[in-house]
Write a protein that holds these residues in place. Structure first.
Motif, PDB file in Angstrom:
ATOM      1  N   GLY A  25       1.006  -1.348  -0.232  1.00  0.00           N
ATOM      2  CA  GLY A  25      -0.176  -0.014   0.087  1.00  0.00           C
ATOM      3  C   GLY A  25       0.540   1.797   0.019  1.00  0.00           C
ATOM      4  N   PHE A  28       0.619   3.590  -5.931  1.00  0.00           N
ATOM      5  CA  PHE A  28      -1.135   3.579  -6.744  1.00  0.00           C
ATOM      6  C   PHE A  28      -0.511   3.697  -8.083  1.00  0.00           C
ATOM      7  CE2 PHE A  28      -0.890   5.045  -1.939  1.00  0.00           C
ATOM      8  CZ  PHE A  28      -2.024   4.089  -1.701  1.00  0.00           C
ATOM      9  N   THR A  29      -1.529   2.978  -8.779  1.00  0.00           N
ATOM     10  CA  THR A  29      -1.479   3.532 -10.264  1.00  0.00           C
ATOM     11  C   THR A  29      -1.656   4.714 -10.731  1.00  0.00           C
ATOM     12  OG1 THR A  29      -3.891   2.250 -10.500  1.00  0.00           O
ATOM     13  CG2 THR A  29      -1.637   0.743 -10.335  1.00  0.00           C
ATOM     14  N   MET A  32      -7.870   5.647 -11.380  1.00  0.00           N
ATOM     15  CA  MET A  32      -9.110   5.793 -10.469  1.00  0.00           C
ATOM     16  C   MET A  32     -10.301   5.926 -10.826  1.00  0.00           C
ATOM     17  SD  MET A  32      -8.352   8.757  -7.852  1.00  0.00           S
ATOM     18  CE  MET A  32      -9.193  10.476  -8.503  1.00  0.00           C
ATOM     19  N   TYR A  51      -5.202   8.898 -11.765  1.00  0.00           N
ATOM     20  CA  TYR A  51      -4.764   9.089  -9.939  1.00  0.00           C
ATOM     21  C   TYR A  51      -5.019  10.554  -9.524  1.00  0.00           C
ATOM     22  CZ  TYR A  51      -4.175   7.577  -5.719  1.00  0.00           C
ATOM     23  OH  TYR A  51      -3.754   7.832  -4.008  1.00  0.00           O
ATOM     24  N   TRP A 126       0.164  -3.052 -14.359  1.00  0.00           N
ATOM     25  CA  TRP A 126       0.796  -2.461 -12.826  1.00  0.00           C
ATOM     26  C   TRP A 126       0.846  -3.731 -11.899  1.00  0.00           C
ATOM     27  CZ3 TRP A 126       2.775   1.556 -10.319  1.00  0.00           C
ATOM     28  CH2 TRP A 126       2.472   2.534 -10.962  1.00  0.00           C
ATOM     29  N   ARG A 138      -8.960  -1.380  -3.853  1.00  0.00           N
ATOM     30  CA  ARG A 138      -9.353  -0.572  -2.423  1.00  0.00           C
ATOM     31  C   ARG A 138     -10.598  -0.263  -3.169  1.00  0.00           C
ATOM     32  NH1 ARG A 138      -8.455   0.738   3.020  1.00  0.00           N
ATOM     33  NH2 ARG A 138      -7.375  -1.414   2.738  1.00  0.00           N
ATOM     34  N   ILE A 161      -9.345   2.736  -5.657  1.00  0.00           N
ATOM     35  CA  ILE A 161      -7.851   2.906  -5.798  1.00  0.00           C
ATOM     36  C   ILE A 161      -7.420   1.431  -5.686  1.00  0.00           C
ATOM     37  CG2 ILE A 161      -7.733   5.474  -5.382  1.00  0.00           C
ATOM     38  CD1 ILE A 161      -6.398   4.296  -2.907  1.00  0.00           C
ATOM     39  N   SER A 163      -2.843  -0.630  -5.956  1.00  0.00           N
ATOM     40  CA  SER A 163      -1.621  -0.593  -5.361  1.00  0.00           C
ATOM     41  C   SER A 163      -0.969  -1.899  -5.362  1.00  0.00           C
ATOM     42  CB  SER A 163      -2.224  -0.023  -3.712  1.00  0.00           C
ATOM     43  OG  SER A 163      -0.226  -0.400  -3.418  1.00  0.00           O
TER      44      SER A 163
END
Length: 355
Positions: A25, A28-29, A32, A51, A126, A138, A161, A163
């Motif tokens: 975590g 992040f990609t 979103m 994102y 990713w 998430r 989101i 990760s």
């Protein structure tokens, strides 16, 4: 439901170069998922966008009164490169159960599983492939109506989101030490213990810090009334393997109904192993340990999958489980679940959703 709008980022971030060093975590990609709700329109404007920080009114009721729920699930890349999710419909159904408890609007399960697929397809590069890695998903919902008053919000925002992650615990599947909490409580029946809401986790941090200071990885909660019945670990459900029975605490309304927990129960039953869901006290655990009948203890959850417990401490009573080593059952369950998730073992239960 409207068709999902897609706005692709023009400023893609570099992907992790060494997947073996992925933490949990931390990154992040590029994109979103967002969707809004109003009590007049229902859910509307589903979209996938770059994102970025979100704009929220300082008076948004979720910031003040805790209407915030979330889920956690994963996508995996097989050795052949195929990307799959593990039981996403169960997570969306559990999200709806949390919504109902906190007076928040439910979502269409099939639509949301489709939205997750669409987002992951866009972010497919990713999804890591190294052993023990995955793409953590998430989804969360927060109340956004601006007002200061205790009542359910009329507006909400749904966000997803992603990760890329490694093992939840730095040492992977190595046994962890667990501290039995005897001062604070996590939840009581009739409360929100069965819901995956933010407040449950905020309330648990005090005990988690105390446990960490004592050298333990997690807290084991007892019931909030009699303070003697086992409930769950901070981020996991818990199982105890005795000589003649495998036991996990029954879902009493104060325990989160884990997706991995349910999967483990199905596996154990399919293997013909004696497994039960019932009330189990810390005194019973200590008695079984002293009598040499407690063979293994392990936690189950999306983040760690299976987490063997090498030490369980209650007050001055220190119990070293299976000589602090990974038990055969824990290892077998871990290999089976992760094998199914990576398409290396047969999916007899239909748990896999292909992206």
């Amino acid at each position: 439901m409207e068709k999902i709008k897609i706005e692709l980022s023009t400023n893609l971030k570099p992907k992790p170069q060494d997947e073996s060093k992925l933490a949990f975590g931390k990154i992040f990609t590029d994109h979103m998922f967002l969707m809004d709700y109003s009590d007049k329109k229902g859910w509307f404007d589903p979209r996938i966008v770059p994102y970025a920080p979100i704009s929220i009114n300082p008076a948004a009721s979720g910031l003040h009164y805790g209407q915030l729920i979330f889920e956690g699930l994963k996508a995996y890349r097989s050795k052949t490169g195929e990307i799959v999710m593990f039981r996403p419909e169960k997570n969306m159904k559990r999200l709806n159960a949390s919504n109902e408890r906190l007076c928040m609007p439910t979502v269409d399960v099939d639509f949301m599983v489709g939205a997750l697929k669409e987002l992951i397809r866009i972010e497919k590069d990713w999804v890591p492939a190294a052993q023990g890695t995955s793409l953590y998903i998430r989804p969360f919902i927060i109340a956004t109506e601006p007002f200061l008053g205790v009542k359910p919000s009329g507006d909400y925002m749904f966000i997803v989101i992603l990760s890329p992650v490694g093992s939840y615990y730095p040492n992977g599947i190595q046994p962890v030490g667990i501290y039995v909490e005897n001062e604070y409580v996590r939840a009581i029946r009739g409360g929100v213990g069965h819901a995956k809401c933010a407040g449950n986790y905020a309330a648990s941090m005090k005990s988690q810090i105390k446990a960490a200071e004592k050298g333990f990885a997690q807290v084991l909660w007892l019931d909030g009334v009699e303070r003697k019945y086992i409930e769950e670990v901070g981020a996991m459900n818990i199982f105890f393997a005795f000589e003649d029975e495998i036991v996990t605490p029954e879902l009493s309304g104060s325990i989160l109904p884990g997706i991995t927990r349910a999967s483990i129960l199905d596996l154990l039953k399919s293997w013909g192993m004696p497994v039960s869901e019932r009330r189990i006290s810390i005194d019973e655990i200590i008695e079984a340990y002293d009598g040499g009948k407690l063979k293994e203890v392990f936690g189950t959850g999306t983040a760690a999958v299976i987490s063997p417990v090498g030490e369980l401490t209650h007050g001055d009573k220190k119990m070293v489980i299976n000589n602090g080593e990974i038990g055969k059952l824990s290892k077998k369950l871990y290999d089976e679940i992760t094998g199914i998730q990576k398409l290396e073992r047969e999916d007899k239960f239909g748990w896999i959703t292909r992206v």
